[in-house]
Design an enzyme around this catalytic site. Structure first.
Site, PDB file in Angstrom:
ATOM      1  N   CYS A  97       0.792  -1.229   0.000  1.00  0.00           N
ATOM      2  CA  CYS A  97       0.000   0.000   0.000  1.00  0.00           C
ATOM      3  C   CYS A  97       0.826   1.281   0.000  1.00  0.00           C
ATOM      4  CB  CYS A  97      -0.938  -0.014   1.199  1.00  0.00           C
ATOM      5  SG  CYS A  97      -1.796  -1.586   1.382  1.00  0.00           S
TER       6      CYS A  97
ATOM      7  N   HIS B 217      -9.856   1.414   0.112  1.00  0.00           N
ATOM      8  CA  HIS B 217      -8.404   1.236   0.120  1.00  0.00           C
ATOM      9  C   HIS B 217      -7.999   0.773  -1.269  1.00  0.00           C
ATOM     10  CE1 HIS B 217      -4.399   0.582   1.098  1.00  0.00           C
ATOM     11  NE2 HIS B 217      -4.495  -0.098   2.229  1.00  0.00           N
TER      12      HIS B 217
ATOM     13  N   HIS C  69      -3.032   7.358   6.462  1.00  0.00           N
ATOM     14  CA  HIS C  69      -3.199   6.114   5.702  1.00  0.00           C
ATOM     15  C   HIS C  69      -4.558   5.512   6.036  1.00  0.00           C
ATOM     16  CE1 HIS C  69      -2.058   2.726   3.346  1.00  0.00           C
ATOM     17  NE2 HIS C  69      -2.116   1.879   4.361  1.00  0.00           N
TER      18      HIS C  69
END
Length: 405
Positions: free
Chosen positions: A166, A331, A297
């Site tokens: 990520c 996400h 995040h």
């Protein structure tokens, strides 16, 4: 190469596509309306109790005939995004200025076109062979998205794909920054593309990380993430590449670190995240007090949000406004760093802090100034965090040129 030798870079042109819409205007409108793009619609053959963030229109995208071998969902998404906000024209103009060999290409992805291989397995012949029309190297291979974009834009410079989960499309900013500082290239196209696939959905489901509800970053009752897909592209040039404009967005600092703590879980106190944040601040030559907003995040998993919350509190205290925009986009994995950097750029240009969606009650264990609603704010500098599986961490500091003068 010291932090002092790294000069700011100009985000000369940029665009993005996500479940919020394609292009800067559509994304900004969705953020202003505090509208989430997540839905409970099923994807492909997956029937899981979760929400996903699908980009509208990907299936209808046709690649140019000369690039037909690259045809897959991931490259369709890349092509859809490249056509937004005049990005292709800007890239071609940069190629004319610098030369095709002097523009680097650095893209992040986690699964590339793995969906194409999933589909190909359904069409194996009676002897277990793939059909002749299956092009693994141009579709599923991790490098395939860079090969596609490189061919589409006629670039001949260095081309790299970063796949660090990520943090992938945040870390590409560092790759480009270092190559430009070393004089190996004059400009770079950076970003990331990650598209929905069954491996991702069932994989995260097997890890018990998918929420059956729409994701709720930093909520006391958060229980998992919502998977999205997205693409983002940025043309990076030197800060003096064109006459200065007040609304120019500058890359002021990048910080990277590695936890080496666990295969998937972050260090519980966010020590690697802290190092990445402090390194980004140091390269930008600023202190924590100079950051006006943090795009977290914020995956909405219990351990990740807790670790990031502790890291942010350790560096910034409890005053700096922050939020996660994954409640809007989901996400987007390897594309998350690029998408959230550009959301941060929109926040700078439009002078607002985007509220984190779906929050019902902030986790009382986390002493952070989490924003659950939009509010106007004259931002000078923002921090964008991206932290991946295995502790691959990256933080970016972006600034608004007009506010820094």
């Amino acid at each position: 190469m010291t932090a002092q030798s790294i000069r700011p870079l100009l985000l000369a042109h940029y665009t993005l596509s996500s479940c919020l819409g394609s292009g800067l205007d559509a994304t900004y409108a969705a953020l202003q309306a505090q509208r989430s793009g997540l839905s409970d619609a099923a994807f492909e053959t997956a029937r899981l109790p979760c929400y996903t963030g699908r980009v509208a229109g990907v299936e209808a995208v046709s690649l140019p005939a000369e690039l037909a071998a690259y045809d897959c969902r991931n490259n369709q998404l890349a092509w859809l995004c490249l056509q937004q906000d005049g990005f292709i024209d800007a890239a071609l103009a940069a190629r004319a200025r610098y030369g095709a060999t002097r523009i680097g290409l650095f893209l992040g992805t986690s699964t590339a076109g793995i969906l194409q291989t999933e589909l190909a397995y359904r069409q194996l012949d009676t002897e277990g062979h793939f059909q002749p029309g299956f092009h693994y190297a141009e579709t599923h291979n991790t490098y395939s998205v860079a090969a596609f974009v490189r061919a589409a834009l006629g670039l001949q410079g260095p081309a790299v794909v970063v796949s660090t989960a990520c943090s992938s499309s945040a870390k590409v900013f560092a790759n480009a920054q270092r190559m430009m500082a070393a004089g190996l290239i004059d400009a770079a196209i950076v970003g990331g593309v990650d598209s929905l696939c069954l491996t991702t959905l069932y994989g995260f489901n097997s890890l018990q990380l998918l929420s059956s509800q729409v994701c709720r970053p930093f909520d006391a009752a958060r229980d998992g993430l919502s998977i999205g897909e997205a693409a983002a592209f940025v043309l990076l040039e030197r800060e003096d590449a064109r006459p200065a404009r007040a609304d120019d967005i500058l890359l002021l600092g990048v910080g990277e670190s590695a936890d080496a703590h666990h295969m998937s879980a972050p260090h519980p106190e966010g020590l690697g995240a802290q190092r990445a944040i402090r390194a980004a601040l140091a390269q930008a030559g600023i202190g924590a007090e100079d950051i006006d907003y943090i795009n977290l995040h914020g995956t909405a998993t219990p351990s990740n949000d807790a670790a990031e919350g502790r890291a942010v509190a350790s560096v910034f205290g409890a005053e700096t406004p922050c939020s996660s925009t994954k409640g809007a986009t989901g996400h987007t994995l390897g594309a998350a760093g690029g998408i959230e950097a550009l959301i941060s750029a929109l926040a700078l240009r439009h002078a607002f802090i985007p509220g984190g969606l779906h929050l019902q009650q902030l986790d009382p264990a986390l002493a952070i100034n989490y924003q659950s609603a939009n509010r106007p704010a004259a931002l000078r500098r923002v921090l964008s965090n991206s932290f991946g599986f295995g502790g691959t961490n990256c933080s970016l500091v972006l600034g608004l040129r007009g506010a820094l003068q």
